[in-house]
Design a protein around this motif. Sequence first.
Motif, PDB file in Angstrom:
ATOM      1  N   GLN A 106       0.831  -1.199   0.000  1.00 39.22           N
ATOM      2  CA  GLN A 106       0.000   0.000   0.000  1.00 39.22           C
ATOM      3  C   GLN A 106       0.872   1.259   0.000  1.00 39.22           C
ATOM      4  O   GLN A 106       0.416   2.326  -0.375  1.00 39.22           O
ATOM      5  N   LEU A 107       2.117   1.120   0.447  1.00 41.36           N
ATOM      6  CA  LEU A 107       3.029   2.261   0.508  1.00 41.36           C
ATOM      7  C   LEU A 107       3.834   2.436  -0.771  1.00 41.36           C
ATOM      8  O   LEU A 107       4.319   3.533  -1.058  1.00 41.36           O
ATOM      9  N   ILE A 111      12.618   1.068   4.249  1.00 41.41           N
ATOM     10  CA  ILE A 111      12.917  -0.270   4.770  1.00 41.41           C
ATOM     11  C   ILE A 111      11.743  -1.235   4.594  1.00 41.41           C
ATOM     12  O   ILE A 111      11.941  -2.429   4.375  1.00 41.41           O
ATOM     13  N   ALA A 112      10.528  -0.734   4.656  1.00 42.65           N
ATOM     14  CA  ALA A 112       9.361  -1.595   4.530  1.00 42.65           C
ATOM     15  C   ALA A 112       9.068  -1.984   3.084  1.00 42.65           C
ATOM     16  O   ALA A 112       8.511  -3.049   2.829  1.00 42.65           O
ATOM     17  N   THR A 113       9.444  -1.122   2.139  1.00 40.23           N
ATOM     18  CA  THR A 113       9.036  -1.332   0.757  1.00 40.23           C
ATOM     19  C   THR A 113      10.165  -1.708  -0.200  1.00 40.23           C
ATOM     20  O   THR A 113       9.894  -2.160  -1.313  1.00 40.23           O
ATOM     21  N   ASP A 140      14.514   6.849   1.685  1.00 36.66           N
ATOM     22  CA  ASP A 140      15.491   6.944   2.760  1.00 36.66           C
ATOM     23  C   ASP A 140      16.755   6.180   2.365  1.00 36.66           C
ATOM     24  O   ASP A 140      16.918   5.771   1.212  1.00 36.66           O
ATOM     25  N   MET A 141      17.653   5.979   3.305  1.00 36.49           N
ATOM     26  CA  MET A 141      18.917   5.305   3.012  1.00 36.49           C
ATOM     27  C   MET A 141      18.691   3.879   2.520  1.00 36.49           C
ATOM     28  O   MET A 141      19.388   3.402   1.629  1.00 36.49           O
ATOM     29  N   LEU A 154      17.915   4.145  -1.033  1.00 31.20           N
ATOM     30  CA  LEU A 154      19.128   4.377  -1.820  1.00 31.20           C
ATOM     31  C   LEU A 154      19.894   3.066  -2.022  1.00 31.20           C
ATOM     32  O   LEU A 154      20.415   2.807  -3.112  1.00 31.20           O
ATOM     33  N   HIS A 155      19.939   2.240  -0.979  1.00 31.21           N
ATOM     34  CA  HIS A 155      20.589   0.935  -1.118  1.00 31.21           C
ATOM     35  C   HIS A 155      19.841   0.054  -2.119  1.00 31.21           C
ATOM     36  O   HIS A 155      20.468  -0.707  -2.876  1.00 31.21           O
ATOM     37  N   ALA A 156      18.515   0.153  -2.140  1.00 30.79           N
ATOM     38  CA  ALA A 156      17.731  -0.610  -3.115  1.00 30.79           C
ATOM     39  C   ALA A 156      18.061  -0.156  -4.538  1.00 30.79           C
ATOM     40  O   ALA A 156      18.166  -0.982  -5.450  1.00 30.79           O
ATOM     41  N   LEU A 157      18.248   1.142  -4.715  1.00 32.27           N
ATOM     42  CA  LEU A 157      18.631   1.648  -6.041  1.00 32.27           C
ATOM     43  C   LEU A 157      20.027   1.153  -6.421  1.00 32.27           C
ATOM     44  O   LEU A 157      20.282   0.824  -7.585  1.00 32.27           O
TER      45      LEU A 157
END
Length: 110
Positions: A5-6, A28-30, A60-61, A64-67
């Motif tokens: 949902q986010l 962190i959740a998504t 968030d950070m 950025l790590h996911a990217l």
Amino acid sequence: MRADQLLQTHTVWWGGTVLLCVEGELDIATAPLLDQTATSVLAAGPELLCLDLTALTFCDMTGLHALRRLTDQTAAAHTRLHLAGLHPRLRYTLTRLKTLSPWTPPVLQN
């Protein structure tokens, strides 16, 4: 709220190119949702992945790590990656990361 949902993702394919639109919050959740979507998309072997962040409202950070993971995944899959629709603050952050670390973000477009 649930993670789905986010953050919502939508993909559009044409030829060897895929447009991956991200809408909502990347945190962190998504971040796992983006990871899962990217893995699924890259399994089909596109030549180009265009990540549209126009509707991204928060990063968030962990985002950025996911990217960064997405950059690594596309490189491993021999797929070019372009980021589009970046908010000016996110563009600034990614540009600063490029100058402060060995990670080179993908081509940045508006």
